[in-house]
Scaffold this motif. Structure first.
Motif, PDB file in Angstrom:
ATOM      1  N   ALA A 103       2.298  -3.315 -14.123  1.00 17.50           N
ATOM      2  CA  ALA A 103       1.483  -3.140 -12.918  1.00 17.50           C
ATOM      3  C   ALA A 103       2.339  -2.921 -11.683  1.00 17.50           C
ATOM      4  N   GLY A 104       1.783  -2.167 -10.758  1.00 20.89           N
ATOM      5  CA  GLY A 104       2.463  -1.927  -9.491  1.00 20.89           C
ATOM      6  C   GLY A 104       3.606  -0.949  -9.647  1.00 20.89           C
ATOM      7  N   ASP A 105       4.542  -1.033  -8.761  1.00 24.71           N
ATOM      8  CA  ASP A 105       5.678  -0.116  -8.733  1.00 24.71           C
ATOM      9  C   ASP A 105       6.936  -0.959  -8.616  1.00 24.71           C
ATOM     10  N   MET A 106       7.934  -0.635  -9.375  1.00 25.42           N
ATOM     11  CA  MET A 106       9.153  -1.449  -9.376  1.00 25.42           C
ATOM     12  C   MET A 106       9.797  -1.501  -7.997  1.00 25.42           C
ATOM     13  N   MET A 107       9.732  -0.400  -7.254  1.00 25.55           N
ATOM     14  CA  MET A 107      10.324  -0.384  -5.909  1.00 25.55           C
ATOM     15  C   MET A 107       9.562  -1.316  -4.969  1.00 25.55           C
ATOM     16  N   LEU A 162       1.054   8.076   4.672  1.00 23.76           N
ATOM     17  CA  LEU A 162       0.500   8.198   3.322  1.00 23.76           C
ATOM     18  C   LEU A 162       1.277   7.327   2.337  1.00 23.76           C
ATOM     19  N   LEU A 163       2.596   7.338   2.454  1.00 20.31           N
ATOM     20  CA  LEU A 163       3.429   6.528   1.567  1.00 20.31           C
ATOM     21  C   LEU A 163       3.193   5.037   1.797  1.00 20.31           C
ATOM     22  N   GLU A 164       3.062   4.630   3.054  1.00 21.92           N
ATOM     23  CA  GLU A 164       2.805   3.217   3.348  1.00 21.92           C
ATOM     24  C   GLU A 164       1.474   2.768   2.759  1.00 21.92           C
ATOM     25  N   ALA A 165       0.470   3.651   2.776  1.00 21.23           N
ATOM     26  CA  ALA A 165      -0.814   3.315   2.146  1.00 21.23           C
ATOM     27  C   ALA A 165      -0.632   3.174   0.634  1.00 21.23           C
ATOM     28  N   ARG A 166       0.177   4.037   0.048  1.00 21.05           N
ATOM     29  CA  ARG A 166       0.444   3.958  -1.398  1.00 21.05           C
ATOM     30  C   ARG A 166       1.148   2.639  -1.742  1.00 21.05           C
ATOM     31  N   ILE A 167       2.130   2.265  -0.938  1.00 22.52           N
ATOM     32  CA  ILE A 167       2.852   1.017  -1.186  1.00 22.52           C
ATOM     33  C   ILE A 167       1.893  -0.174  -1.100  1.00 22.52           C
ATOM     34  N   GLY A 168       0.989  -0.133  -0.136  1.00 23.68           N
ATOM     35  CA  GLY A 168      -0.010  -1.197  -0.025  1.00 23.68           C
ATOM     36  C   GLY A 168      -0.885  -1.293  -1.265  1.00 23.68           C
ATOM     37  N   LEU A 169      -1.308  -0.150  -1.790  1.00 19.21           N
ATOM     38  CA  LEU A 169      -2.100  -0.151  -3.025  1.00 19.21           C
ATOM     39  C   LEU A 169      -1.289  -0.709  -4.192  1.00 19.21           C
ATOM     40  N   GLN A 175      -0.856  -7.595  -7.616  1.00 24.69           N
ATOM     41  CA  GLN A 175      -1.515  -8.900  -7.465  1.00 24.69           C
ATOM     42  C   GLN A 175      -2.716  -9.051  -8.388  1.00 24.69           C
ATOM     43  N   GLY A 176      -3.020  -7.994  -9.141  1.00 21.54           N
ATOM     44  CA  GLY A 176      -4.097  -8.087 -10.118  1.00 21.54           C
ATOM     45  C   GLY A 176      -5.406  -7.448  -9.690  1.00 21.54           C
ATOM     46  N   SER A 177      -5.497  -6.927  -8.475  1.00 22.08           N
ATOM     47  CA  SER A 177      -6.746  -6.281  -8.081  1.00 22.08           C
ATOM     48  C   SER A 177      -6.819  -4.886  -8.686  1.00 22.08           C
ATOM     49  N   GLN A 178      -8.030  -4.350  -8.749  1.00 23.26           N
ATOM     50  CA  GLN A 178      -8.242  -3.039  -9.347  1.00 23.26           C
ATOM     51  C   GLN A 178      -8.966  -2.139  -8.350  1.00 23.26           C
ATOM     52  N   PRO A 179      -8.257  -1.672  -7.326  1.00 27.40           N
ATOM     53  CA  PRO A 179      -8.894  -0.826  -6.318  1.00 27.40           C
ATOM     54  C   PRO A 179      -9.297   0.525  -6.910  1.00 27.40           C
TER      55      PRO A 179
END
Length: 194
Positions: A103-107, A162-169, A175-179
């Motif tokens: 889940a998520g992104d390693m970075m 746009l990238l900052e929004a992606r990082i937030g997602l 954290q386990g949410s499924q947006p």
């Protein structure tokens, strides 16, 4: 006479990358690394380095794999005649939900775990995000030249947002949410559109 190495460095780094991606740096022990890789601890140290060095190699591998796959996907869409908005949608939502990676992104996970406390980690993360911003900005610039993407801000400023929004997602997903990724993508594309 030194013992002959019986493992492939790339394959081992790939396995270790997924382990760090799943558990993070601090929640991954050398015993887990040894068990996952199937390589004895001393052989790992001799061939690839200590835990921190292994983490940096895993982070570098993630960076190169992610960037290479994104460039290839971008080129395929452009060659197929897709619009810059379609390319941006792909770059925004690419691999946010996948069974291929944890889940998520390693970075993004590394930022959450290290902040700016490790210069080597920070350098890799910053380079990755600079390169990803450049990809997004290139697509935005093409869209601006075609009058389909807003021009009231620079391509770089829009790409950074746009990238900052992606990082937030990515953080929410970790954290386990499924947006609803497609809904978020559509919202951002509508924001960018003229």
């Amino acid at each position: 006479m030194p013992a002959k190495k019986t493992f492939d460095d790339d394959q081992v780094i790939e396995q270790i990358m997924h382990l760090f991606w799943q558990n993070g740096y601090y929640h991954t022990s050398m015993d887990e690394i040894v068990a996952t890789s199937g390589v004895k601890k001393q052989s790992l140290y001799n061939a690839l380095g200590d835990k921190h060095t292994l983490y940096l190699k895993a982070l570098q591998r993630c960076y190169h794999q992610g960037l290479t796959a994104s460039v290839q996907a971008m080129q395929q869409l452009e060659q197929a005649g897709e619009t810059p908005l379609t390319v941006l949608g792909m770059l925004f939502s690419r691999d946010l939900i996948t069974d291929q990676h944890p889940a998520g992104d390693m970075m993004a996970n590394a930022i959450a775990e290290f902040g700016n406390t490790d210069q080597a980690v920070t350098q890799i993360i910053n380079q990755f995000y600079d390169d990803y911003t450049t990809l997004m900005a290139a697509a935005i610039l093409k869209g601006q030249a075609s009058d389909i993407i807003r021009q009231d801000q620079s391509s770089t400023a829009l790409a950074q947002s746009l990238l900052e929004a992606r990082i937030g997602l990515q953080t929410h997903i970790r954290q386990g949410s499924q947006p609803d990724i497609k809904q978020r993508e559509a919202t951002w594309l509508a924001f960018l559109k003229v």
